[in-house]
Scaffold this active site. Structure first.
Site, PDB file in Angstrom:
ATOM      1  N   ASP A 165      26.009  44.180  85.733  1.00 46.53           N
ATOM      2  CA  ASP A 165      25.050  45.278  85.826  1.00 46.53           C
ATOM      3  C   ASP A 165      24.422  45.128  87.220  1.00 46.53           C
ATOM      4  O   ASP A 165      23.981  44.038  87.583  1.00 46.53           O
ATOM      5  CB  ASP A 165      23.999  45.081  84.718  1.00 46.53           C
ATOM      6  CG  ASP A 165      23.417  46.366  84.189  1.00 46.53           C
ATOM      7  OD1 ASP A 165      24.142  47.375  84.131  1.00 46.53           O
ATOM      8  OD2 ASP A 165      22.229  46.359  83.805  1.00 46.53           O
ATOM      9  N   HIS A 198      16.451  52.401  89.844  1.00 48.53           N
ATOM     10  CA  HIS A 198      17.415  52.961  88.880  1.00 48.53           C
ATOM     11  C   HIS A 198      16.704  53.748  87.781  1.00 48.53           C
ATOM     12  O   HIS A 198      15.633  53.352  87.307  1.00 48.53           O
ATOM     13  CB  HIS A 198      18.256  51.828  88.257  1.00 48.53           C
ATOM     14  CG  HIS A 198      19.445  52.351  87.516  1.00 48.53           C
ATOM     15  ND1 HIS A 198      19.504  52.393  86.141  1.00 48.53           N
ATOM     16  CD2 HIS A 198      20.604  52.891  87.973  1.00 48.53           C
ATOM     17  CE1 HIS A 198      20.670  52.926  85.787  1.00 48.53           C
ATOM     18  NE2 HIS A 198      21.358  53.233  86.866  1.00 48.53           N
ATOM     19  N   GLU A 201      23.283  55.965  83.885  1.00 45.21           N
ATOM     20  CA  GLU A 201      23.312  54.749  83.068  1.00 45.21           C
ATOM     21  C   GLU A 201      24.765  54.460  82.766  1.00 45.21           C
ATOM     22  O   GLU A 201      25.552  55.371  82.509  1.00 45.21           O
ATOM     23  CB  GLU A 201      22.528  54.970  81.764  1.00 45.21           C
ATOM     24  CG  GLU A 201      22.511  53.773  80.820  1.00 45.21           C
ATOM     25  CD  GLU A 201      21.940  52.474  81.429  1.00 45.21           C
ATOM     26  OE1 GLU A 201      22.604  51.898  82.325  1.00 45.21           O
ATOM     27  OE2 GLU A 201      20.861  52.052  81.010  1.00 45.21           O
TER      28      GLU A 201
HETATM   29  C1  VGL Z   1      22.572  46.493  79.414  1.00 52.52           C
HETATM   30  C2  VGL Z   1      20.449  47.198  78.955  1.00 52.52           C
HETATM   31  C3  VGL Z   1      20.342  47.710  80.215  1.00 52.52           C
HETATM   32  C4  VGL Z   1      23.793  45.784  78.991  1.00 52.52           C
HETATM   33  C5  VGL Z   1      22.478  47.008  80.688  1.00 52.52           C
HETATM   34  O1  VGL Z   1      24.593  45.449  79.883  1.00 52.52           O
HETATM   35  O2  VGL Z   1      23.973  45.542  77.771  1.00 52.52           O
HETATM   36  N1  VGL Z   1      21.573  46.595  78.551  1.00 52.52           N
HETATM   37  N2  VGL Z   1      21.353  47.597  81.069  1.00 52.52           N
HETATM   38 ZN    ZN Z   2      21.128  47.892  83.168  1.00 49.34          ZN
END
Ligand code: VGL
Ligand code: ZN
Length: 195
Positions: free
Chosen positions: A61, A67, A113
């Protein structure tokens, strides 16, 4: 031939001990190291030989500081995994296994996202799925964080693309125990093997 590969999802400091620390994260990191040992045991040799026979791919991530998923931008998460910060780094015990061409970033675009690692890209712009195919992968072992989000979306996309997906249940961490259990049950019902 590389029939099997391991995909390590978001084993990054913010998900382990940082702003979005998940349950079971330290255990999951240790169990992942043990799984790497067991998959490579008996194959002997130098680290590069191990990685030739059992490629290990890392998802990160990797967000800009503004973001859209962050609370101060109207999103649902605390700021996490900002590119260039410690929170976005792979845990030091696993980092020696990560090569640049097998490290794939996602969530880099401010307005998008991206839970799934399926379309994450390496520094040459190649998506994960393309590299798995180049490696002749049929079976993908998955571990990482978080079960309910990135792990789940990555597993489901890999399965849809025709890979046999094996989820290593001791090697995952989660935001919420009930959410984790529900996600495991739903993945199992879709034919993802929980091992
Ligand atoms: C994730 C919350 C925010 C994950 C990524 O990779 O599971 N969860 N960003
Ligand atoms: Zn994230």
């Amino acid at each position: 031939m590389h029939n099997s590969a391991l995909v390590v999802v978001d084993m990054l400091y913010d998900f382990i001990d940082g702003s979005l620390a998940c349950l079971n994260a330290e255990n999951a990191v240790k169990a992942t190291l043990a799984a790497i040992d067991s998959k490579t045991k008996g194959q002997g040799g130098e680290e590069h030989e191990i990685l030739d026979t059992f490629p290990i791919l890392f998802i990160r991530d990797h967000h800009p500081a503004d973001h859209s998923s962050f609370k101060d931008q109207g999103g649902i998460w605390p700021s996490h995994c900002v590119a260039g910060t410690r929170g976005s780094e792979i845990h030091q015990s696993l980092a020696p296994y990560a090569s640049e061409e097998l490290t794939f970033d996602k969530g880099c675009d401010r307005d998008t996202e991206q839970y799934s690692g399926f379309e994450a890209v390496n520094n040459a712009g190649q998506p994960l799925a393309e590299v798995l195919e180049l490696l002749d992968t049929t079976d993908v072992y998955v571990c990482g964080i978080a079960t309910e989000y990135c792990v789940r979306n990555t597993c489901e996309d890999l399965q849809k693309a025709g890979f046999k997906v094996h989820l290593l249940k001791d090697c995952i961490a989660y935001v919420d125990l009930q959410g984790h259990q529900k996600a495991l049950a739903e993945m199992a019902a879709k034919g993802i093997s929980i091992e």
